[in-house]
Write a protein that holds these residues in place. Structure first.
Motif, PDB file in Angstrom:
ATOM      1  N   PRO A   6     116.856  47.296  12.164  1.00  0.00           N
ATOM      2  CA  PRO A   6     116.513  45.899  11.868  1.00  0.00           C
ATOM      3  C   PRO A   6     117.493  44.907  12.439  1.00  0.00           C
ATOM      4  O   PRO A   6     117.177  43.727  12.584  1.00  0.00           O
ATOM      5  N   THR A   7     118.703  45.327  12.804  1.00  0.00           N
ATOM      6  CA  THR A   7     119.662  44.396  13.399  1.00  0.00           C
ATOM      7  C   THR A   7     119.293  44.073  14.838  1.00  0.00           C
ATOM      8  O   THR A   7     119.811  43.122  15.403  1.00  0.00           O
ATOM      9  N   GLU A 330     110.295  43.422   3.672  1.00  0.00           N
ATOM     10  CA  GLU A 330     110.083  44.847   3.399  1.00  0.00           C
ATOM     11  C   GLU A 330     109.049  45.427   4.362  1.00  0.00           C
ATOM     12  O   GLU A 330     109.228  46.529   4.902  1.00  0.00           O
ATOM     13  N   ARG A 333     110.537  46.067   7.647  1.00  0.00           N
ATOM     14  CA  ARG A 333     111.305  47.317   7.667  1.00  0.00           C
ATOM     15  C   ARG A 333     110.395  48.517   7.892  1.00  0.00           C
ATOM     16  O   ARG A 333     110.808  49.512   8.473  1.00  0.00           O
ATOM     17  N   GLU A 365     116.223  37.803   7.131  1.00  0.00           N
ATOM     18  CA  GLU A 365     116.379  38.541   8.394  1.00  0.00           C
ATOM     19  C   GLU A 365     117.802  38.383   8.925  1.00  0.00           C
ATOM     20  O   GLU A 365     118.416  39.360   9.397  1.00  0.00           O
ATOM     21  N   GLU A 368     120.207  40.561   7.110  1.00  0.00           N
ATOM     22  CA  GLU A 368     120.117  41.979   7.483  1.00  0.00           C
ATOM     23  C   GLU A 368     120.786  42.257   8.828  1.00  0.00           C
ATOM     24  O   GLU A 368     121.227  43.380   9.088  1.00  0.00           O
ATOM     25  N   ARG A 369     120.842  41.225   9.672  1.00  0.00           N
ATOM     26  CA  ARG A 369     121.481  41.424  10.986  1.00  0.00           C
ATOM     27  C   ARG A 369     123.001  41.361  10.894  1.00  0.00           C
ATOM     28  O   ARG A 369     123.701  41.762  11.827  1.00  0.00           O
TER      29      ARG A 369
END
Length: 373
Positions: A6-7, A330, A333, A365, A368-369
């Motif tokens: 996700p990054t 979610e 992901r 987002e 998460e990065r």
């Protein structure tokens, strides 16, 4: 999980259903401040562009059915929306069997030039038998409809990219044809994007072999993850790993409180047009159950699911902006590159999304990065 890191992934994209068909996006007598006419949709497209939407999907219906009394044709309506916007990409849903693929390819190439490279198609194998038989066209069984749709995609891609296009299939043939002008090409986009839907094994196999995007009906995160995995398995076998992206349908009811959002859902279902929903269910369930393994679209949809005719409630985009944003992240992901949104009151709800939901999605987002400390 099937997700990429996700990054490294791009921000999730958003599309909306174009209400070019009367009756709105739910088969219910609840008030829907939505209109199927052009002026309403022109304003909506501009609002969507201003509120973070990347794509619009224009529906295809050729005749009245199950609450949809009136319909504007998808490709011409899409071109009108393209010319009314600056950045929005518009996807025209089309039926193989009702279009000759070379004519459609030419039409979309022209639309692509007129819009600066923003045209796309969604190849729909078809579920509504009457649309074919009442127009005098043959109705094929499920597997044959998907074989024809796959040939259609192969043909269109060939004519869009080759100067001496050749294709020899069971349904379509092409002989040393040079389409001019070809659609606009850019980095990462050699031709207009090709979307495709369907939940069946046939549909997922076709997506893995030939499509750029796989559209899934509304689904839970676990159910969607399974679909992503199935398509990627086929894509890997055919040397297309990473070539297919994934979109998921969801009906969004974002409100200031969870109770308010759930009350709206309850009212939609309570006021469902039972006769229309049951008629639609009978038509689509025969289409889904006609597959060899009984895993087609709508095969396990219940009455509530069918009130939103692409199972949009199942996706769970119902609650506060925070709850909806969390659900979207979610789903990302689990493999979602794009969320296709339906709404009750399109103008109001698109604005609410842009002001209240999208900023939270982008914040989540970004978080998460961030590298772990």
């Amino acid at each position: 999980m099937p997700d990429l890191d996700p990054t490294r992934r791009e921000p999730v994209k958003f599309a909306y259903w174009v209400p070019n068909v009367s009756g709105g996006l739910v088969v219910s007598t609840i008030e829907q401040r939505t209109d199927w006419g052009y002026e309403y949709n022109k304003t909506l497209a501009q609002l969507a562009e201003q509120n973070g939407f990347d794509y619009a999907l224009t529906q295809v219906r050729y005749m009245a059915s199950y609450g949809a009394a009136y319909q504007h044709e998808s490709t011409s309506f899409s071109l009108a929306l393209l010319l009314a916007t600056e950045r929005l990409k518009v996807i025209s849903a089309i039926h193989p069997g009702l279009w000759q693929p070379g004519v459609l390819a030419k039409w979309i190439a022209t639309a692509d030039h007129l819009s600066g490279g923003r045209a796309a198609i969604n190849v729909v194998s078809g579920w509504f038998k009457d649309e074919f038989t009442k127009l005098g066209e043959p109705w094929l069984e499920h597997g044959e409809r998907y074989r024809r749709a796959e040939e259609f995609i192969r043909y269109v891609r060939e004519i869009w990219t080759s100067e001496h296009a050749e294709f020899n299939g069971d349904f379509y043939r092409l002989h040393d044809f040079d389409l001019k002008p070809k659609p606009l090409a850019s980095e990462g986009r050699p031709h207009p994007e090709i979307f495709q839907g369907g939940n069946s094994t046939d549909a997922k196999g076709m997506a893995g072999r030939v499509s750029d995007w796989y559209f899934a009906n509304g689904n839970t995160p676990d159910g969607f993850e399974e679909q992503v995995r199935d398509v990627r398995d086929v894509a890997q076998v055919h040397g297309r790993e990473g070539d297919v992206r994934f979109a998921l349908n969801g009906f969004m009811i974002a409100r200031d409180t969870e109770a308010e959002a759930k009350d709206v859902l309850r009212e939609i279902v309570a006021k469902a047009d039972r006769e229309a929903v049951e008629g639609f269910g009978a038509a689509v369930k025969q289409a889904g159950s006609s597959t060899g393994d009984g895993k087609g679209m709508w095969a396990d949809s219940n009455f509530e699911d069918l009130v939103q005719y692409n199972d949009g409630f199942r996706t769970g985009l119902i609650g506060t902006p925070e709850q909806v944003a969390e659900r979207i992240v979610e789903l990302k992901r689990r493999g979602a590159d794009l969320i296709l949104c339906g709404f009750l009151h399109f103008h109001d709800d698109v604005r609410y999304f842009g002001e209240n939901v999208l900023p939270l999605v982008r914040e989540m987002e970004a978080a998460e990065r961030e590298p772990a400390r």
